[in-house]
Structures are given as C-alpha cells and as structure tokens.
Design a protein around this motif. Structure first.
Motif, PDB file in Angstrom:
ATOM      1  N   VAL A   1     -39.711 -86.330  -8.771  1.00  0.00           N
ATOM      2  CA  VAL A   1     -39.299 -85.038  -8.225  1.00  0.00           C
ATOM      3  C   VAL A   1     -38.260 -84.433  -9.162  1.00  0.00           C
ATOM      4  O   VAL A   1     -37.337 -85.116  -9.608  1.00  0.00           O
ATOM      5  CB  VAL A   1     -38.698 -85.204  -6.812  1.00  0.00           C
ATOM      6  CG1 VAL A   1     -38.161 -83.876  -6.281  1.00  0.00           C
ATOM      7  CG2 VAL A   1     -39.730 -85.781  -5.855  1.00  0.00           C
ATOM      8  N   SER A   2     -38.435 -83.146  -9.441  1.00  0.00           N
ATOM      9  CA  SER A   2     -37.444 -82.428 -10.232  1.00  0.00           C
ATOM     10  C   SER A   2     -37.119 -81.111  -9.542  1.00  0.00           C
ATOM     11  O   SER A   2     -37.894 -80.605  -8.732  1.00  0.00           O
ATOM     12  CB  SER A   2     -37.947 -82.184 -11.652  1.00  0.00           C
ATOM     13  OG  SER A   2     -39.163 -81.473 -11.634  1.00  0.00           O
ATOM     14  N   LEU A   3     -35.968 -80.576  -9.865  1.00  0.00           N
ATOM     15  CA  LEU A   3     -35.527 -79.293  -9.343  1.00  0.00           C
ATOM     16  C   LEU A   3     -35.640 -78.278 -10.467  1.00  0.00           C
ATOM     17  O   LEU A   3     -35.217 -78.539 -11.592  1.00  0.00           O
ATOM     18  CB  LEU A   3     -34.075 -79.386  -8.870  1.00  0.00           C
ATOM     19  CG  LEU A   3     -33.471 -78.122  -8.296  1.00  0.00           C
ATOM     20  CD1 LEU A   3     -34.091 -77.816  -6.930  1.00  0.00           C
ATOM     21  CD2 LEU A   3     -31.972 -78.261  -8.157  1.00  0.00           C
ATOM     22  N   VAL A   4     -36.220 -77.131 -10.161  1.00  0.00           N
ATOM     23  CA  VAL A   4     -36.433 -76.096 -11.166  1.00  0.00           C
ATOM     24  C   VAL A   4     -35.664 -74.852 -10.753  1.00  0.00           C
ATOM     25  O   VAL A   4     -35.663 -74.472  -9.589  1.00  0.00           O
ATOM     26  CB  VAL A   4     -37.940 -75.772 -11.293  1.00  0.00           C
ATOM     27  CG1 VAL A   4     -38.171 -74.642 -12.279  1.00  0.00           C
ATOM     28  CG2 VAL A   4     -38.712 -77.010 -11.688  1.00  0.00           C
ATOM     29  N   GLY A   5     -35.017 -74.234 -11.702  1.00  0.00           N
ATOM     30  CA  GLY A   5     -34.347 -72.961 -11.474  1.00  0.00           C
ATOM     31  C   GLY A   5     -34.936 -71.895 -12.369  1.00  0.00           C
ATOM     32  O   GLY A   5     -35.235 -72.146 -13.533  1.00  0.00           O
TER      33      GLY A   5
END
Length: 104
Positions: A77-81
């Motif tokens: 899981v990664s967080l993208v902005g």
C-alpha cells in the motif's frame, strides 16, 4: 513494515488493515490550488480520495483520508498525492501523518 525509501507499506500477514493520512497544506502563491491524496493497493488506486483546496491563495487546508482494506501477506500500500500546481502547494511545517494498523 513501512519502507521509508519507497514510501510503501507491505503487509506482513493477511488481515484487515486501517490506514490514514492527514496533513496541512498551504498555497505559496495567490492562485487557486488543490491537492488530492489517495491510497494505492498493489499499484492500483483504491477507495476514496481526500481533497484540499486553497481558493484565493495564501490559504491553508487539510486533506485527510482513512480507510480499511483487506490485504494478503505481501500486498503493498502506498499513499499518493497530486497537486494542481505542485510548485505552489507545500506541506505546512511538516504537519502530515500517515498510519497503518492491523485490526483483524
């Protein structure tokens, strides 16, 4: 199980996980800007998106998003902005946080 080099969490065991992000962003110009944050599961967008907008510029806003997701061992899981104008939006004084917990 969070890799600071590639900003990715890898599930050590199968289960239901709770993830969240909150931060404060500010516009460094007088232009209108926005920032969207969302999670990716195994490289694909997953779930809802949090959005912050700074209308009129030089304003602050706080994008936030939380969600649960079922993961198998080895899923990542990664967080993208995403910013409308990245050069104009900044995280304010490091005011951002990410968390992930195994809940079941």
């Amino acid at each position: 199980h969070y890799n600071t080099y590639n900003s990715t969490f890898t599930a050590p065991i199968a289960g239901t996980y709770l993830f969240g992000f909150a931060g404060t962003v500010w516009s460094v110009t007088s232009a209108d800007n926005y920032m969207t944050v969302y999670f990716k599961k195994n490289g694909s967008p997953f779930g809802l998106r949090g959005r912050a907008a700074t209308s009129g510029g030089y304003n602050f806003d706080s994008p936030a998003v939380t969600m649960t997701m079922g993961l198998n061992a080895g899923d990542y899981v990664s967080l993208v902005g995403y910013c409308s104008t990245p050069e104009n939006m900044k995280i304010h004084n490091g005011e951002a946080g990410f968390f992930g917990y195994l809940i079941g």
